[in-house]
Design a protein around this motif. Structure first.
Motif, PDB file in Angstrom:
ATOM      1  N   GLU A 175     174.379-112.214 -70.082  1.00  0.00           N
ATOM      2  CA  GLU A 175     175.490-111.478 -70.686  1.00  0.00           C
ATOM      3  C   GLU A 175     175.701-111.859 -72.147  1.00  0.00           C
ATOM      4  N   ASN A 176     175.168-112.976 -72.552  1.00  0.00           N
ATOM      5  CA  ASN A 176     175.311-113.419 -73.938  1.00  0.00           C
ATOM      6  C   ASN A 176     174.247-112.736 -74.803  1.00  0.00           C
ATOM      7  N   THR A 177     174.687-112.068 -75.838  1.00  0.00           N
ATOM      8  CA  THR A 177     173.776-111.294 -76.678  1.00  0.00           C
ATOM      9  C   THR A 177     173.975-111.639 -78.152  1.00  0.00           C
ATOM     10  N   MET A 178     173.110-111.074 -78.984  1.00  0.00           N
ATOM     11  CA  MET A 178     173.236-111.210 -80.422  1.00  0.00           C
ATOM     12  C   MET A 178     172.828-109.898 -81.067  1.00  0.00           C
ATOM     13  N   PRO A 179     173.342-109.599 -82.267  1.00  0.00           N
ATOM     14  CA  PRO A 179     172.913-108.383 -82.954  1.00  0.00           C
ATOM     15  C   PRO A 179     171.490-108.557 -83.482  1.00  0.00           C
ATOM     16  N   VAL A 180     170.623-107.621 -83.143  1.00  0.00           N
ATOM     17  CA  VAL A 180     169.222-107.675 -83.570  1.00  0.00           C
ATOM     18  C   VAL A 180     168.905-106.401 -84.345  1.00  0.00           C
ATOM     19  N   PRO A 181     168.452-106.528 -85.587  1.00  0.00           N
ATOM     20  CA  PRO A 181     168.088-105.329 -86.351  1.00  0.00           C
ATOM     21  C   PRO A 181     166.857-104.657 -85.771  1.00  0.00           C
ATOM     22  N   THR A 182     166.732-103.366 -86.031  1.00  0.00           N
ATOM     23  CA  THR A 182     165.568-102.618 -85.582  1.00  0.00           C
ATOM     24  C   THR A 182     164.661-102.309 -86.768  1.00  0.00           C
ATOM     25  N   VAL A 183     163.419-101.972 -86.466  1.00  0.00           N
ATOM     26  CA  VAL A 183     162.440-101.654 -87.508  1.00  0.00           C
ATOM     27  C   VAL A 183     162.912-100.484 -88.355  1.00  0.00           C
ATOM     28  N   THR A 184     163.652 -99.562 -87.757  1.00  0.00           N
ATOM     29  CA  THR A 184     164.094 -98.356 -88.463  1.00  0.00           C
ATOM     30  C   THR A 184     165.413 -98.530 -89.196  1.00  0.00           C
ATOM     31  N   GLY A 185     165.957 -99.756 -89.182  1.00  0.00           N
ATOM     32  CA  GLY A 185     167.178-100.001 -89.939  1.00  0.00           C
ATOM     33  C   GLY A 185     168.449-100.000 -89.123  1.00  0.00           C
ATOM     34  N   GLY A 186     168.362 -99.828 -87.824  1.00  0.00           N
ATOM     35  CA  GLY A 186     169.544 -99.861 -86.975  1.00  0.00           C
ATOM     36  C   GLY A 186     169.848-101.268 -86.486  1.00  0.00           C
ATOM     37  N   GLU A 187     170.597-101.354 -85.421  1.00  0.00           N
ATOM     38  CA  GLU A 187     170.964-102.643 -84.851  1.00  0.00           C
ATOM     39  C   GLU A 187     171.304-102.465 -83.389  1.00  0.00           C
ATOM     40  N   VAL A 188     170.884-103.422 -82.562  1.00  0.00           N
ATOM     41  CA  VAL A 188     171.207-103.400 -81.141  1.00  0.00           C
ATOM     42  C   VAL A 188     171.763-104.759 -80.742  1.00  0.00           C
ATOM     43  N   SER A 189     172.562-104.754 -79.683  1.00  0.00           N
ATOM     44  CA  SER A 189     173.059-105.998 -79.105  1.00  0.00           C
ATOM     45  C   SER A 189     172.102-106.371 -77.990  1.00  0.00           C
ATOM     46  N   LEU A 190     171.495-107.551 -78.089  1.00  0.00           N
ATOM     47  CA  LEU A 190     170.361-107.854 -77.220  1.00  0.00           C
ATOM     48  C   LEU A 190     170.346-109.316 -76.802  1.00  0.00           C
ATOM     49  N   ASN A 191     169.953-109.548 -75.550  1.00  0.00           N
ATOM     50  CA  ASN A 191     169.603-110.880 -75.094  1.00  0.00           C
ATOM     51  C   ASN A 191     168.086-110.997 -75.175  1.00  0.00           C
ATOM     52  N   LEU A 192     167.593-112.084 -75.765  1.00  0.00           N
ATOM     53  CA  LEU A 192     166.176-112.218 -76.078  1.00  0.00           C
ATOM     54  C   LEU A 192     165.320-112.633 -74.896  1.00  0.00           C
ATOM     55  N   ARG A 193     165.922-112.888 -73.761  1.00  0.00           N
ATOM     56  CA  ARG A 193     165.151-113.305 -72.598  1.00  0.00           C
ATOM     57  C   ARG A 193     164.309-112.154 -72.059  1.00  0.00           C
ATOM     58  N   TYR A 194     163.319-112.509 -71.259  1.00  0.00           N
ATOM     59  CA  TYR A 194     162.470-111.510 -70.599  1.00  0.00           C
ATOM     60  C   TYR A 194     163.321-110.496 -69.843  1.00  0.00           C
ATOM     61  N   SER A 195     164.295-110.985 -69.092  1.00  0.00           N
ATOM     62  CA  SER A 195     165.165-110.079 -68.337  1.00  0.00           C
ATOM     63  C   SER A 195     166.051-109.257 -69.252  1.00  0.00           C
ATOM     64  N   THR A 209     170.840-121.344 -77.316  1.00  0.00           N
ATOM     65  CA  THR A 209     171.464-121.934 -76.135  1.00  0.00           C
ATOM     66  C   THR A 209     172.273-120.932 -75.330  1.00  0.00           C
ATOM     67  N   ALA A 210     173.094-120.130 -75.992  1.00  0.00           N
ATOM     68  CA  ALA A 210     173.958-119.182 -75.282  1.00  0.00           C
ATOM     69  C   ALA A 210     173.141-118.174 -74.491  1.00  0.00           C
ATOM     70  N   MET A 211     172.086-117.634 -75.108  1.00  0.00           N
ATOM     71  CA  MET A 211     171.280-116.627 -74.428  1.00  0.00           C
ATOM     72  C   MET A 211     170.494-117.220 -73.272  1.00  0.00           C
ATOM     73  N   ARG A 212     170.050-118.450 -73.427  1.00  0.00           N
ATOM     74  CA  ARG A 212     169.339-119.105 -72.333  1.00  0.00           C
ATOM     75  C   ARG A 212     170.265-119.304 -71.139  1.00  0.00           C
ATOM     76  N   THR A 213     171.546-119.474 -71.400  1.00  0.00           N
ATOM     77  CA  THR A 213     172.504-119.787 -70.350  1.00  0.00           C
ATOM     78  C   THR A 213     172.845-118.583 -69.486  1.00  0.00           C
ATOM     79  N   ALA A 214     173.021-117.403 -70.112  1.00  0.00           N
ATOM     80  CA  ALA A 214     173.443-116.221 -69.363  1.00  0.00           C
ATOM     81  C   ALA A 214     172.953-114.956 -70.040  1.00  0.00           C
TER      82      ALA A 214
END
Length: 316
Positions: A284-304, A277-282
């Motif tokens: 600017e709302n992000t979540m921590p997403v792990p990477t394949v190589t073991g790192g982490e990024v702050s990301l909004n999952l929308r196309y934009s 819900t939060a990411m769909r709304t704006a």
């Protein structure tokens, strides 16, 4: 680089359409879904209007997107739909063959989803070509209990699955609840069907039974699909979870694309932001997403959100 588009007048695409639906609040998500589809194909698109304003409708019409009037059957709960017009979207899903007589193949994608890999579109259409329901069962890469249960005491438990709970709310006989309760949910956020598929009237038969019952308008589409497949034995073709991916989320930092949790972490085909819900709304709302190589990024999952990530990587 944008993938090569299929010519709009190709015999393979002239009678197929990609459909979604939205109200005023979800319009921005629909524009992103449209942009993501147009990265890969010129297949005609349509949007069911369940509360868009004039400017939004004009935006769609200027881009050749078909605006579709919702069909509300007589047995639908009029008060609930009037109070929450977006409920018409879920109701309409089971009437698309009647609403779109000019098309042979209909691909539905929820407004809170977008296309990352165009081959997912082609595989959905191909899977439905023979007249079966093309859909994704929720049995893929999910870090969650496969079946919702409530433990009563050692050796005894109560089934709490989506299908069992909703079949109970619909007051369906225990024999039906028993047969579908432990089955995987067939996620109605993405599915494809031929207009002449045998399942359409079966879906509406269940809808006519279930929809008038209190509180069922939001969930009846998925319950009707499950009943048509598991109880009536309507033909179905299952696709893997990449065609309707709802997580867990993983980023391939080398490509900037969302990747499937399962090795070898292929790109996700259709991203579905269910429950986000939060990411769909704006953006600017992000979540921590792990990477394949073991790192982490702050990301909004929308196309934009992914386009922003790509732009930042290009500027770095």
């Amino acid at each position: 680089m944008m993938a090569a588009m299929t010519p709009p007048d190709s015999p393979d695409t002239a009678r197929r359409i990609i459909v979604t639906g939205c109200d005023h609040a979800y319009f921005e998500l629909v524009t992103e879904l449209i942009a993501s589809v147009r990265d890969h194909t010129d297949t005609p698109m349509g949007v069911i209007d369940c509360g868009m304003d004039r400017e939004q409708l004009a935006w769609l019409e200027a881009r050749g997107i078909r605006v579709i009037t919702p069909h509300i059957p007589d047995y639908a709960p009029a008060r609930a739909v009037k109070r929450r017009p977006s409920l018409a979207i879920n109701i309409c899903k089971l009437w698309l063959d009647r609403m779109l007589p000019d098309f042979d193949l209909i691909l539905w994608i929820d407004a809170d989803a977008w296309v990352q890999d165009g081959q997912a579109i082609e595989r959905m259409f191909a899977a439905a070509q023979g007249g079966t329901l093309a859909i994704v069962p929720e049995i893929g890469a999910k870090i969650a209990n496969l079946l919702g249960v409530r433990w009563i005491c050692p050796g005894w438990m109560q089934i709490r699955s989506f299908l069992y709970k909703n079949a109970s709310r619909a007051r369906l006989p225990f024999g039906i609840r028993k047969r579908i309760g432990a089955k995987p949910l067939l996620n109605a956020g993405v599915f494809c069907l031929r207009r002449d598929a045998t399942i359409w009237p079966v879906l509406r038969r269940w809808q006519a039974l279930i929809l008038p019952r209190r509180g069922m308008a939001f969930t009846q589409d998925q319950l009707c699909i499950a009943l048509a497949v598991y109880i009536d034995g309507q033909p179905v073709t299952f696709l893997d979870n990449s065609h309707n991916y709802i997580g867990p989320w993983l980023l391939d930092s080398t490509t900037g694309q969302l990747a499937n949790l399962f090795f070898p972490h292929a790109p996700v085909g259709i991203v579905h932001m269910a429950s986000q819900t939060a990411m769909r709304t704006a953006l600017e709302n992000t979540m921590p997403v792990p990477t394949v190589t073991g790192g982490e990024v702050s990301l909004n999952l929308r196309y934009s959100g992914l386009r922003r990530l790509s732009a930042s990587r290009g500027a770095a």
